[in-house]
Scaffold this motif. Sequence first.
Motif, mmCIF file in Angstrom:
data_model
loop_
_atom_site.group_PDB
_atom_site.id
_atom_site.type_symbol
_atom_site.label_atom_id
_atom_site.label_comp_id
_atom_site.label_asym_id
_atom_site.label_seq_id
_atom_site.Cartn_x
_atom_site.Cartn_y
_atom_site.Cartn_z
ATOM 1 N N ALA A 149 -23.309 -109.177 8.085
ATOM 2 C CA ALA A 149 -22.133 -108.293 8.091
ATOM 3 C C ALA A 149 -22.535 -106.957 8.708
ATOM 4 N N THR A 241 -17.030 -108.260 8.729
ATOM 5 C CA THR A 241 -17.683 -109.539 9.031
ATOM 6 C C THR A 241 -17.253 -109.977 10.432
ATOM 7 N N ASP A 244 -13.113 -114.390 9.909
ATOM 8 C CA ASP A 244 -12.273 -114.249 8.720
ATOM 9 C C ASP A 244 -11.963 -115.601 8.078
ATOM 10 N N HIS A 248 -16.846 -116.699 5.861
ATOM 11 C CA HIS A 248 -17.071 -115.263 6.100
ATOM 12 C C HIS A 248 -16.808 -114.441 4.842
ATOM 13 N N ARG A 251 -19.768 -114.718 2.661
ATOM 14 C CA ARG A 251 -20.845 -113.881 3.224
ATOM 15 C C ARG A 251 -20.562 -112.395 3.024
ATOM 16 N N GLN A 296 -13.531 -106.133 5.496
ATOM 17 C CA GLN A 296 -13.436 -106.879 4.226
ATOM 18 C C GLN A 296 -13.288 -105.958 3.029
#
Length: 329
Positions: A149, A241, A244, A248, A251, A296
Amino acid sequence: MSETGVPDEVVTACLRAAAAAPSVHNTQPWLFRVGVDAVDVLVDRSRRLAVLDPDGREMLVSIGAAVFNLRVAFGAAGRRTSVRRMPDDADPDLAARVTIGAAGRPARAAQALAAAVPGRHTNRRPFADRRVPFVTMEELRGAAAMEGASLVEIGPELRDGVLALTRTAETRLRSDPAYRAELAAWTTASSVGRDDGLPRHVIGPRGRDGALPLRDLGTGLGPSAGAVEFESDPILLLLFTPGDTPEHWIRAGEALERVWLTATVRGLAVTPMSQLTEISAMRDLLTDSAAHSVPQTVLRIGYPLWPAMASPRRPLAELVVTNPPPASR
Ligand SMILES: Cc1cc2nc3c(=O)[nH]c(=O)nc-3n(C[C@H](O)[C@H](O)[C@H](O)COP(=O)(O)O)c2cc1C
């Protein structure tokens, strides 16, 4: 864990670390299934916030934070792990399978992060007006990058814009009776008899001039304590990230937790301020598809003036499921 030789008490300690992870509204939307050489992290969809999080994005970000804690706890116990996220198309509730590798020397970095797990809390109280050293900011950026990220500090020229968007998002969310009802269902006057959600003691005071639009969590709890002064130059970070998808999102949660634990080790406090990522038009505005960067969450960081309070957690007995038995790798 019969094939790994990891003692049961170590597995239990690692599951406890996973269960200490942050989650949206403290919903703790996870279940764990211990197999012969792996721990499955499953989604408990009954804990998804239907109004705030219809796609389950923040639910999976929360799951990702639990996956990270699991990894770091096994790492501190001298076990490498490998993770497969959303490994089974036929089973969308299986968010991650964390496979335990051979025994080795405990990694020092993992030990430091694992030691920070019990002391990591969301701090919604005022922070000091003090800059974070460049090396520490670099360390936080590096922590996000290690999880695939990117963490971007919002400079002074954009900060007012991000704060204004967050304030607008907060107003929009709160104008929806369904949002307020859902939030009220997850906020409680005390943690007595409740092992999830947000008890009053974790909800910070109001800011004196309303300049910092932290999420107003007290809607269901009646009048709050008096207003206090918050830092005048809040430090805001955006976590992006490269895509999407549900993978993700997991993560993103792993990155969020690595950043948060690294910050904790460095004496920094953290408050997620996710409201603008919950309004799709605002999220789209900050998304740069060409550059593969999707926001995010927003994080406020700083040196705390007051310590944060711990929020409750569900007992492990409610989180560990045994059926159906995990398929082998
Ligand atoms: C995806 C995600 C979004 C969150 N968004 C907010 C937020 O907007 N405002 C806030 O005060 N806390 C937010 N939090 C923090 C949670 O409320 C917190 O993690 C949870 O109540 C458990 O408390 P703890 O972090 O102190 O263990 C968020 C956490 C996660 C994982």
